[in-house]
Design an enzyme around this catalytic site. Structure first.
Site, short mmCIF file in Angstrom:
data_model
loop_
_atom_site.label_atom_id
_atom_site.label_comp_id
_atom_site.label_asym_id
_atom_site.label_seq_id
_atom_site.Cartn_x
_atom_site.Cartn_y
_atom_site.Cartn_z
CG ASP A 145 28.50 -38.56 32.99
OD1 ASP A 145 29.62 -38.87 32.38
OD2 ASP A 145 28.20 -38.60 34.14
C1 BGC Z 1 31.98 -38.73 34.38
C2 BGC Z 1 32.29 -37.46 33.80
C3 BGC Z 1 33.22 -37.32 32.97
C4 BGC Z 1 33.09 -38.38 31.81
C5 BGC Z 1 34.05 -38.31 30.60
C6 BGC Z 1 31.99 -39.84 33.38
O1 BGC Z 1 32.21 -41.32 33.80
O2 BGC Z 1 30.78 -38.82 35.38
O3 BGC Z 1 32.26 -36.43 35.11
O4 BGC Z 1 32.87 -35.89 32.28
O5 BGC Z 1 33.10 -39.68 32.34
O6 BGC Z 1 35.35 -38.77 31.25
#
Ligand code: BGC
Length: 761
Positions: free
Chosen positions: A231
């Site tokens: 993530d």
């Molecule tokens: C989120 C993800 C997301 C990623 C990219 C993170 O903060 O938890 O779900 O895909 O950011 O935007």
């Protein structure tokens, strides 16, 4: 553009390899131009694309290109319609191709542990089976068009509070049966290109540094051969993450992580072969994503909007319809109350936020289908205190109409990534407006717009009809109007329970934890599993939803085949379903399994199958729902594997988790899984084991009845044999016990279980 993975791999330098294990900016992988390896783009998200123009901004939070905003996951999950979700997946992929986006960062498939999680609108359900089936459809739909997915957030990311640091402490059985199950289903049946690890810790180790999760379970057990991406910002220590199984760090800590990785390999701390494997996974992903870079395609903007509208309408769950107030009769004069009818809420905030191509509002859409409606705002969405002027105007408007449609819901600030709610209540000013309107006009239809469950008892007190519309995307208003006017017969079913109060939810005592720890103390008893086990009344149960017609199920037949021993046990559940009302409609037939007697505690019942059937008035059809062996299994912490225990199982079929009019008991024959007997096994365990019992009788030279003496078992049954041996008396001494253990091992190894594994009805 294409390249040969083996050839490139052979020519990469160590520094290039290290660089490939991080991105090159917020949304792009690292290119190695000299070897023809391009950068590919990844972007959110689950219910519509969030592709930033050019190379994106530094923080990845700026605006994105317009895209179709489909209903959010909690909405589409209420359709229980994998075919529809697959079509949405195909449409998302088509938009991705038009933007030259190679991998969509979704779907989000975390379980809804607490109603309060700020991202519940992005997740499907409180049930792992339903989540898994719907996520498979989404992943299949997207990937069938040559675009990758990233199922997220792996694992136990069930809250926003302290999400980057919190340690989710969950026992293994709960992880396997509840929190990992949907991931397992998608990985083993739909082969997602990537899996995104979560921010949080799982049982003490960050998900990104957790070899048990990322390697033992994901790759070794489930056979995942795609790429594990972090993530965004979830890599806390690059080298341990690499060792644990994380292939790609996003976004890159430019320079730093590749330097650390290369240095660790040079120092011999990380075997070169391990880095090679991670790099190969990155190259394979880039190879699969490369064709997208050359695509010159458009997408059908109007067609996708129409699909979004259909999905919004199918997501609607009709919760109450007293006196058949709905659908609105054409001659009825309608007052449309609530600021949400003019300023729609259709998605949540955070990384999934889509810049919609167009937005409909309910004033226009209901007017288009029903004719003139009188609008009054009634309340301010961003305030919690009453606005008398707005309220008085709304009361007067409501008084003058035959029927009131009132739209209430959660303000946008309540539902956002990064923040959990602190309660389940609707804003006080909206409830006050509702009560005032109900006082002057009892023909009150309430439409709810919210991405997660709210306390509904204060709403039911005042409403004659209640429609849960969720966060329905850019065409939500059209979908709601379709249902209100009867163009579409509602067929949504709840993918999550509405409890009376937050305190009834099983996670209440342990959510969201403190001091960077959250204990999943309720174990398996998440959602309806918790309410059912505690025999709690709920406002609306899991699986519930009404229709403008009525359905009946009848004539349940179950055929068991296969053998537990080789994993092939299966049940074909067939049933007749009939539309007994006056209009065409769709019903979701649900199958639950209960295990009335088990050596471990089990939920009262669990969803194990469902199918959505469309039927004309008076039509009846026979349908079949297939259950596999997993439907009967639990995860045994003692045996460290999935286990089916011999005995009776009840298969219940019907309309929702608390209305299952058909049930049949089947008997499943299964090999008994022996616990190895040792000196530390208790007397009761020795007696329960046929060989152990025989050995005790031989050793003690006592008549067999002795071991059936209830007093003996009650008093000494829970004592380990080693302790009993120390007491002396007639019990086998330590030496004898050692011999008995050895003989037990020999005899049980020689004895082969060969029961007839097929179950019977
Ligand atoms: C989120 C993800 C997301 C990623 C990219 C993170 O903060 O938890 O779900 O895909 O950011 O935007």
């Amino acid at each position: 553009m294409s390249f040969d993975v083996d050839q490139v791999h052979a020519e990469l330098t160590l520094d290039e390899k290290a660089a490939l294990t991080s991105g090159s900016d917020f949304w792009w992988t690292y290119p190695v131009e000299r070897l023809g390896v391009p950068a590919i783009m990844v972007a959110d998200g689950p219910h519509g694309l969030r592709v930033q123009p050019g190379r994106g901004d530094h923080a990845g939070i700026g605006g994105s290109l317009p895209a179709t905003c489909f209903p959010t996951a909690s909405a589409i999950a209420s359709t229980w319609n994998p075919a529809l979700i697959r079509s949405i997946g195909e449409a998302l992929a088509q938009e991705a191709r038009a933007s030259r986006l190679s991998v969509i960062l979704g779907p989000g498939i975390n379980l809804k542990r607490s109603p309060l999680c700020g991202r519940n609108f992005e997740y499907f359900s409180e049930d792992p089976y339903l989540t898994g089936e719907l996520a498979v459809a989404m992943v299949d739909g997207i990937q069938s068009r040559g675009v990758g997915t990233s199922i997220k957030h792996f694992a136990a990311n069930n809250q926003e509070h302290d999400r980057l640091r919190v340690d989710a402490q969950v026992d293994e059985r709960t992880l396997r049966e509840i929190y990992l199950a949907a991931f397992e289903r998608v990985v083993t049946t739909a082969a997602p290109w990537t899996v995104m690890c979560a921010y949080n810790k799982v049982n003490g180790l960050s998900a990104s540094e957790n070899p048990w999760l990322l390697t033992s379970v994901l790759r070794d057990e489930w056979g995942f051969d795609g790429l594990v991406v972090s993530d965004w910002g979830a890599v806390y220590h690059r080298v341990p993450a690499l060792e644990a199984g994380l292939d790609l760090e996003m976004p890159p800590k430019l320079g730093r992580s590749p330097r650390e990785v290369a240095a660790a390999v040079r120092a011999g701390q990380v075997p070169k072969g391990l880095l090679d494997q991670r790099v190969r996974n990155v190259l394979e992903l880039v190879r699969k994503g490369t064709p997208t870079l050359d695509i010159d395609e458009d997408f059908d903007v109007a067609g996708h909007h129409a699909l979004a509208r259909r999905a919004a309408a199918e997501s609607v769950v009709l919760l109450q319809n007293t006196n058949r107030l709905l659908p609105l009769r054409p001659e009825t004069s309608v007052a449309l109350i609530g600021e949400f009818a003019r300023t729609p809420r259709y998605q949540g905030a955070g990384s999934s936020e889509v810049n919609p191509i167009r937005i409909e509002n309910l004033i226009d859409e209901l007017t288009a289908l029903h004719g003139d409606v009188q609008f009054a705002a009634g309340f301010d969405i961003d305030e919690e205190s009453d606005d008398d002027a707005l309220l008085n105007e709304a009361v007067a408007t409501a008084q003058a109409a035959d029927t009131v449609v009132m739209v209430i819901g959660l303000p946008g600030s309540y539902e956002t990534e990064g923040l959990d709610r602190s309660h389940m209540r609707l804003p006080a000013n909206q409830l006050a407006a509702l009560a005032a309107i109900a006082d002057v006009n009892p023909n009150l239809v309430v439409v709810l717009v919210n991405g997660a469950t709210v306390e509904l008892d204060p709403v039911l007190e005042h409403s004659a009809a209640l429609v849960e519309a969720w966060l329905g995307g850019q065409a939500a208003a059209g979908g709601i109007a379709d249902v209100l006017t009867g163009q579409v017969n509602p067929s949504g079913r709840l993918a999550e329970t509405f409890p009376h109060r937050l305190e009834d939810n099983s996670s209440y005592l342990n959510f969201p934890g403190d001091s960077h720890v959250v204990r999943y103390g309720e174990g398996l008893y998440v959602g309806y599993r918790g309410y059912d086990k505690c025999n709690q009344d709920v406002t609306f149960p899991f699986g519930f939803g009404l229709s403008y017609t009525t359905f009946e199920v009848d004539d349940l037949v179950i055929e068991l085949t296969g053998r537990v021993g080789d994993g092939s046990l299966a049940a074909a559940v067939s049933v007749s379903v009939a539309n007994t009302g006056g209009v065409a409609g769709a019903h979701v037939v649900q199958v639950y399994v209960r295990d009335p007697e088990s050596s471990v505690h089990r939920p009262v019942r669990e969803l194990k199958g469902f199918t959505r059937v469309e039927l004309q008035p008076g039509e009846s059809r026979r349908i079949q729902i297939d259950l596999d062996q997993r439907a009967f299994s639990f995860w045994s912490e003692v045996h460290n594997q999935w286990v089916v225990e011999e005995g009776e199982f009840v298969i219940e079929v019907g309309h929702h988790s608390r209305d299952l009019p058909l049930a049949t008991t089947v008997f499943v024959t299964a090999p008994s899984l022996r616990l190895p007997l040792t000196a530390d096994s208790t007397l009761a365990e020795w007696i329960a084991d046929p060989i152990g019992r025989e050995l005790l009788i031989e050793a003690a030279d006592a008549p067999p009845e002795t071991l059936q003496d209830p007093d003996l078992v009650r008093v000494a049954g829970t004592m380990p044999m080693a302790t009993i041996a120390a007491f002396g008396g007639g019990a086998p001494d330590h030496e004898t016990l050692g011999r008995l253990v050895a003989v037990w091992q020999e005899r049980s190894a020689a004895e082969k279980d060969d029961p007839l594994d097929m179950g019977t009805c």
